[in-house]
Design a protein around this motif. Structure first.
Motif, PDB file in Angstrom:
ATOM      1  N   ARG A 173       0.825  -1.219   0.000  1.00 14.34           N
ATOM      2  CA  ARG A 173       0.000   0.000   0.000  1.00 14.34           C
ATOM      3  C   ARG A 173       0.855   1.263   0.000  1.00 14.34           C
ATOM      4  O   ARG A 173       0.516   2.249  -0.659  1.00 14.34           O
ATOM      5  CB  ARG A 173      -0.920  -0.001   1.230  1.00 14.34           C
ATOM      6  N   ILE A 174       1.968   1.241   0.743  1.00 13.57           N
ATOM      7  CA  ILE A 174       2.828   2.433   0.825  1.00 13.57           C
ATOM      8  C   ILE A 174       3.481   2.705  -0.528  1.00 13.57           C
ATOM      9  O   ILE A 174       3.646   3.858  -0.923  1.00 13.57           O
ATOM     10  CB  ILE A 174       3.883   2.250   1.931  1.00 13.57           C
ATOM     11  N   THR A 175       3.845   1.628  -1.239  1.00 12.11           N
ATOM     12  CA  THR A 175       4.424   1.796  -2.584  1.00 12.11           C
ATOM     13  C   THR A 175       3.458   2.551  -3.474  1.00 12.11           C
ATOM     14  O   THR A 175       3.817   3.531  -4.140  1.00 12.11           O
ATOM     15  CB  THR A 175       4.724   0.421  -3.226  1.00 12.11           C
ATOM     16  N   PHE A 176       2.210   2.098  -3.498  1.00 16.96           N
ATOM     17  CA  PHE A 176       1.207   2.719  -4.377  1.00 16.96           C
ATOM     18  C   PHE A 176       0.834   4.114  -3.907  1.00 16.96           C
ATOM     19  O   PHE A 176       0.461   4.966  -4.729  1.00 16.96           O
ATOM     20  CB  PHE A 176      -0.035   1.825  -4.481  1.00 16.96           C
ATOM     21  N   LEU A 177       0.954   4.368  -2.612  1.00 17.48           N
ATOM     22  CA  LEU A 177       0.701   5.725  -2.119  1.00 17.48           C
ATOM     23  C   LEU A 177       1.732   6.687  -2.709  1.00 17.48           C
ATOM     24  O   LEU A 177       1.396   7.802  -3.134  1.00 17.48           O
ATOM     25  CB  LEU A 177       0.765   5.743  -0.591  1.00 17.48           C
ATOM     26  N   GLY A 178       3.007   6.258  -2.766  1.00 20.56           N
ATOM     27  CA  GLY A 178       4.059   7.063  -3.377  1.00 20.56           C
ATOM     28  C   GLY A 178       3.839   7.257  -4.866  1.00 20.56           C
ATOM     29  O   GLY A 178       4.025   8.366  -5.403  1.00 20.56           O
ATOM     30  N   VAL A 179       3.421   6.196  -5.554  1.00 22.37           N
ATOM     31  CA  VAL A 179       3.180   6.263  -7.002  1.00 22.37           C
ATOM     32  C   VAL A 179       2.005   7.197  -7.302  1.00 22.37           C
ATOM     33  O   VAL A 179       2.074   8.034  -8.214  1.00 22.37           O
ATOM     34  CB  VAL A 179       2.912   4.851  -7.572  1.00 22.37           C
ATOM     35  N   LEU A 180       0.911   7.066  -6.534  1.00 25.17           N
ATOM     36  CA  LEU A 180      -0.262   7.928  -6.747  1.00 25.17           C
ATOM     37  C   LEU A 180       0.074   9.384  -6.441  1.00 25.17           C
ATOM     38  O   LEU A 180      -0.423  10.298  -7.118  1.00 25.17           O
ATOM     39  CB  LEU A 180      -1.425   7.461  -5.861  1.00 25.17           C
ATOM     40  N   THR A 203      -5.651  -2.507  -6.721  1.00 33.16           N
ATOM     41  CA  THR A 203      -6.854  -3.178  -6.216  1.00 33.16           C
ATOM     42  C   THR A 203      -7.129  -4.510  -6.911  1.00 33.16           C
ATOM     43  O   THR A 203      -7.534  -5.477  -6.260  1.00 33.16           O
ATOM     44  CB  THR A 203      -8.080  -2.259  -6.375  1.00 33.16           C
ATOM     45  N   LYS A 204      -6.914  -4.568  -8.226  1.00 29.91           N
ATOM     46  CA  LYS A 204      -7.264  -5.784  -8.987  1.00 29.91           C
ATOM     47  C   LYS A 204      -6.120  -6.791  -9.040  1.00 29.91           C
ATOM     48  O   LYS A 204      -6.305  -7.977  -8.772  1.00 29.91           O
ATOM     49  CB  LYS A 204      -7.683  -5.405 -10.414  1.00 29.91           C
ATOM     50  N   GLU A 205      -4.922  -6.313  -9.403  1.00 32.70           N
ATOM     51  CA  GLU A 205      -3.800  -7.233  -9.605  1.00 32.70           C
ATOM     52  C   GLU A 205      -3.171  -7.683  -8.286  1.00 32.70           C
ATOM     53  O   GLU A 205      -2.833  -8.859  -8.127  1.00 32.70           O
ATOM     54  CB  GLU A 205      -2.746  -6.557 -10.478  1.00 32.70           C
ATOM     55  N   TYR A 206      -3.027  -6.722  -7.346  1.00 30.36           N
ATOM     56  CA  TYR A 206      -2.373  -7.062  -6.074  1.00 30.36           C
ATOM     57  C   TYR A 206      -3.359  -7.247  -4.924  1.00 30.36           C
ATOM     58  O   TYR A 206      -2.943  -7.539  -3.803  1.00 30.36           O
ATOM     59  CB  TYR A 206      -1.344  -5.994  -5.715  1.00 30.36           C
ATOM     60  N   ASP A 207      -4.646  -7.077  -5.200  1.00 36.82           N
ATOM     61  CA  ASP A 207      -5.703  -7.328  -4.218  1.00 36.82           C
ATOM     62  C   ASP A 207      -5.463  -6.555  -2.913  1.00 36.82           C
ATOM     63  O   ASP A 207      -5.638  -7.080  -1.814  1.00 36.82           O
ATOM     64  CB  ASP A 207      -5.800  -8.833  -3.926  1.00 36.82           C
ATOM     65  N   LEU A 208      -5.056  -5.296  -3.058  1.00 32.74           N
ATOM     66  CA  LEU A 208      -4.808  -4.435  -1.900  1.00 32.74           C
ATOM     67  C   LEU A 208      -5.984  -3.479  -1.710  1.00 32.74           C
ATOM     68  O   LEU A 208      -6.379  -2.772  -2.645  1.00 32.74           O
ATOM     69  CB  LEU A 208      -3.516  -3.637  -2.083  1.00 32.74           C
ATOM     70  N   MET A 209      -6.542  -3.479  -0.512  1.00 31.68           N
ATOM     71  CA  MET A 209      -7.668  -2.596  -0.219  1.00 31.68           C
ATOM     72  C   MET A 209      -7.161  -1.169  -0.017  1.00 31.68           C
ATOM     73  O   MET A 209      -6.334  -0.919   0.858  1.00 31.68           O
ATOM     74  CB  MET A 209      -8.388  -3.079   1.053  1.00 31.68           C
ATOM     75  N   PRO A 210      -7.629  -0.197  -0.827  1.00 27.90           N
ATOM     76  CA  PRO A 210      -7.149   1.185  -0.660  1.00 27.90           C
ATOM     77  C   PRO A 210      -7.651   1.782   0.648  1.00 27.90           C
ATOM     78  O   PRO A 210      -8.783   1.535   1.061  1.00 27.90           O
ATOM     79  CB  PRO A 210      -7.750   1.918  -1.872  1.00 27.90           C
ATOM     80  N   GLU A 242     -15.672   2.396  -0.657  1.00 23.39           N
ATOM     81  CA  GLU A 242     -16.176   1.368   0.262  1.00 23.39           C
ATOM     82  C   GLU A 242     -16.021   1.786   1.719  1.00 23.39           C
ATOM     83  O   GLU A 242     -16.602   1.177   2.606  1.00 23.39           O
ATOM     84  CB  GLU A 242     -15.445   0.040   0.023  1.00 23.39           C
ATOM     85  N   ILE A 243     -15.211   2.814   1.957  1.00 22.87           N
ATOM     86  CA  ILE A 243     -15.037   3.327   3.327  1.00 22.87           C
ATOM     87  C   ILE A 243     -15.543   4.762   3.382  1.00 22.87           C
ATOM     88  O   ILE A 243     -15.566   5.476   2.369  1.00 22.87           O
ATOM     89  CB  ILE A 243     -13.556   3.261   3.777  1.00 22.87           C
ATOM     90  N   GLU A 244     -15.937   5.184   4.567  1.00 20.30           N
ATOM     91  CA  GLU A 244     -16.486   6.531   4.745  1.00 20.30           C
ATOM     92  C   GLU A 244     -15.391   7.577   4.523  1.00 20.30           C
ATOM     93  O   GLU A 244     -14.343   7.523   5.168  1.00 20.30           O
ATOM     94  CB  GLU A 244     -17.050   6.654   6.163  1.00 20.30           C
ATOM     95  N   PRO A 245     -15.610   8.548   3.584  1.00 20.48           N
ATOM     96  CA  PRO A 245     -14.573   9.565   3.341  1.00 20.48           C
ATOM     97  C   PRO A 245     -14.362  10.443   4.564  1.00 20.48           C
ATOM     98  O   PRO A 245     -15.318  10.775   5.275  1.00 20.48           O
ATOM     99  CB  PRO A 245     -15.142  10.361   2.157  1.00 20.48           C
TER     100      PRO A 245
END
Length: 716
Positions: free
Chosen positions: A558-565, A585-592, A621-624
């Motif tokens: 998740r931290i990797t993708f946070l840096g990329v985003l 979310t699809k390939e690595y099945d990580l919940m954002p 899926e989670i409350e903003p």
């Protein structure tokens, strides 16, 4: 047939009959059976001899599965057997005394064993070996080494059992020199080719992180038995090379060697895929071995497959503390404190005594402020049970109190300790940093140096994190100099902390140098440099690092993708950001989490795609939270979307009316479109809410030489 029936069937039991019974109960896992036989022997007026005591002690010792875990009653029984030896004058036999010495060591009674050894009228190599092995197995590694030196001085020649007993004590990085010396002595004594000796030394080098030496010794073996292969599988597993461990396992099968229960445990310790190893365990018929099933439960729990770990535990006939603690730790990581408490209660219901690890499992799961009272209750349990004297428990409590900003309680625990090991200093320093009090951490570090404690990589990493909070670039550089001068390993957390400190203090070029100096960066280190490039708006370099991370076979988190985003947001790369969000979310099945969502909303909003941004928020899926809505409000400032901005400001006001950030954003939005009356109104509302939006500190504070001398005493 039970013991009473066996004795009744023999009208006049002879001494040899009792000897046969004692031999049959060797390894029965119950020392009381052997002691009951001995009592019956005395009641029938049969006179025991030296062989009787030898067989009795052997049976009792074999029932103790590990050192230092015997009951208090077993210790009393050991003393009673000792008294019988002295009473009958059999304590003159060396081999009987050696058997008693071994029994004492397995009970963890090292003082009694040493006293017995000192009073022995004569000793042989076996006696020395028993004492050395006992010290080693009980964790008294330096005592074992000192005893070995004394043995050589007394003119005793070590044998293969001596080397095999002593070498495990050298399985620490700081003792590798002593281990190498013992290796050389073994070769000189002609023991270098003994398979047991070679396997023990191979394992020792692996524990000292010298896998090249381990593999070299393994390749030199002319005949590799199952123990040799297990040693190498375990060596790579313990050092985190699960692929290499699996490779050696497959190679072992190709050599037509059948795996043993130890092979399965070694594979499980290698963090292998639990389902695959589970299949092998069933196929090989090892599912009846308690140690194997316990290791499997621990791996399932560690991997987060708690349901499978629970199912395996419930179907297992043996319930033990290790399995329960593993499941408890898994629920603790998930934050399910209710189930953590349930399993802790199970431990007590089964009459097991929770240890320090079980306590830590509970304390680590207390992350919600609503559960803080549970943490205090367990502090009380620690005092009542005596576990509070354990350094691990104190560190766990310090971390828990620091987590909830109860730093006074953490400090009180620290000050009450008679001996303060480095790990406790590190816990409190880290606690101060987590509580947002890095200056206190610096002061504590100064005191730690005054007490003569030498910092390690964890100390440096915690202090560097504090430098990030304060913007103390100069102190961060001094810490880096200390790392270089004292050859502190710049890998994993230390290197990651240095990169993080330099990027957040505006010295990206220094961060790059540190990153390039690390031979094999871990995932956290890659994440740190990717986030650094993103922070400085160099998105193309962040993508290059992300691609290299994948090429190295690492799996992004998740931290990797946070840096990329974040890089995509800074660069306005909408398509790339959307693509990587889907990959996560699809390939690595990580919940954002909320941070990922805030990055996506910011990315879409900055590009003027407000409709898409609102759709994204509605589909979350989670409350903003305020960060998500604040990201969209920030985009409204860029595109002068006043009406939408006002709606968002109202929502943010109801979420947290004391958060000065959205007041500043709305003020800026009104200022951009020239609505100065509204600017004044928002400023007034901000002051009324308790904040003025004006106070702040500089991003980087360069400390003076005096500050450095007062706060950081790195004079080595």
């Amino acid at each position: 047939m039970n013991l009473a029936c066996t004795l009744c069937s023999s009208k006049t039991p002879s001494l040899s009959f009792f000897h046969s019974l004692l031999t049959s109960y060797t390894g029965s896992q119950n020392s009381k059976l052997a002691l009951d036989i001995f009592r019956q022997l005395l009641e029938t007026n049969v006179n025991p001899v030296d062989l009787t005591f030898s067989l009795l002690l052997k049976a009792c010792a074999s029932s103790l599965s590990s050192y230092a875990y015997a009951s208090f009653s077993a210790g009393i029984e050991g003393s009673q057997v000792h008294s019988q030896l002295v009473k009958r004058g059999i304590n003159q036999f060396v081999y009987v005394n050696t058997a008693l010495l071994d029994f004492y060591m397995k009970l963890g009674c090292t003082t009694d064993a040493r006293k017995l050894f000192e009073n022995m009228p004569c000793r042989d190599v076996v006696s020395w070996n028993a004492l050395i092995c006992g010290y080693s197995q009980n964790g008294y590694h330096f005592d074992a080494l000192d005893l070995f030196v004394q043995m050589l001085r007394d003119g005793f020649r070590p044998n293969q059992t001596t080397i095999v007993s002593l070498v495990p004590s050298c399985g620490l990085r700081e003792l590798i020199l002593q281990g190498s010396s013992i290796h050389g002595l073994g070769i000189k004594a002609g023991l270098g080719w003994d398979p047991q000796v070679k396997n023990a030394i191979t394992s020792m080098y692996a524990k000292c992180d010298d896998l090249k030496a381990s593999e070299l010794l393994f390749e030199e073996m002319s005949e590799k038995n199952i123990v040799s292969w297990n040693t190498m599988i375990g060596a790579y597993g313990q050092n985190g090379f699960s692929d290499k461990a699996m490779f050696f396992f497959k190679k072992m099968l190709e050599e037509s060697l059948q795996p043993s229960p130890v092979t399965m445990i070694s594979l499980l310790s290698a963090n292998a895929v639990p389902e695959i190893v589970h299949c092998y365990i069933i196929k090989c018929g090892f599912n009846s071995y308690v140690s194997v099933i316990t290791s499997l439960i621990c791996l399932y729990a560690k991997k987060g497959c708690t349901d499978m770990a629970e199912l395996l535990y419930k179907t297992s006939p043996v319930k033990n503390l290790i399995s329960l603690t593993a499941i408890m730790s898994s629920y603790s990581e998930k934050g399910d404190i209710k189930l953590v408490i349930e399993y802790f209660m199970q431990i007590q219901q089964l009459d097991m005594k929770p240890d320090a690890v079980a306590m830590i499992s509970v304390l680590c799961g207390i992350i919600d402020p609503a559960h803080f009272v549970i943490g205090r209750a367990f502090h009380g349990y620690g005092l009542q049970s005596g576990l509070i004297v354990d350094c691990l428990v104190v560190n766990g409590l310090i971390s828990m109190y620091s987590r909830f900003d109860e730093i006074e309680d953490a400090l009180s625990l620290f000050l009450e300790m008679n001996e303060k090991p480095l790990i406790t200093w590190n816990s409190l320093i880290s606690g101060f940093v987590q509580a947002g009090k890095p200056s206190h951490a610096m002061e504590l570090f100064r005191r730690m140096k005054m007490y003569g404690q030498k910092p390690d990589g964890i100390t440096i990493a915690s202090l560097l994190s504090g430098c990030c909070q304060l913007g103390y670039l100069r102190i961060g550089e001094v810490l880096h100099n200390y790392v270089v001068r004292n050859n502190v390993k710049v890998e994993d957390f230390t290197g990651t902390a240095l990169i993080d400190m330099y990027t957040k203090c505006g010295r990206l070029e220094y961060a790059e140098r540190v990153f390039k100096s690390i031979n094999d960066p871990c995932l956290a280190t890659w994440n740190s440099i990717i986030s650094g490039y993103s922070l400085h708006g160099i998105e193309h370099q962040a993508f290059i690092c992300y691609s290299e991370l994948l090429e190295h076979g690492l799996k992004p988190d998740r931290i990797t993708f946070l840096g990329v985003l974040s890089a995509c947001t800074h660069g306005g790369l909408v398509l790339e950001g959307t693509e990587h969000f889907l990959i996560m979310t699809k390939e690595y099945d990580l919940m954002p989490d909320l941070q990922h969502c805030a990055s996506m909303v910011g990315l879409l909003g900055r590009a003027g795609l407000f409709k898409e941004a609102l759709e994204f928020i509605n589909n979350m899926e989670i409350e903003p939270d305020s960060a998500v809505w604040g990201a969209l409000l920030s985009a409204c400032c860029i595109h002068q979307q006043v009406k939408l901005g006002e709606c968002l400001a109202k929502k943010l006001f109801f979420l947290n009316n004391k958060n000065g950030g959205f007041y500043v954003l709305m003020s800026n939005l009104y200022a951009i479109v020239g609505r100065w009356d509204d600017v004044a109104r928002v400023r007034y509302m901000m002051i009324e809410s308790g904040g003025d939006g004006c106070s702040g500190v500089s991003v980087i504070q360069v400390a003076s030489v005096e500050d450095i001398n007062n706060n950081v005493l790195l004079d080595e």
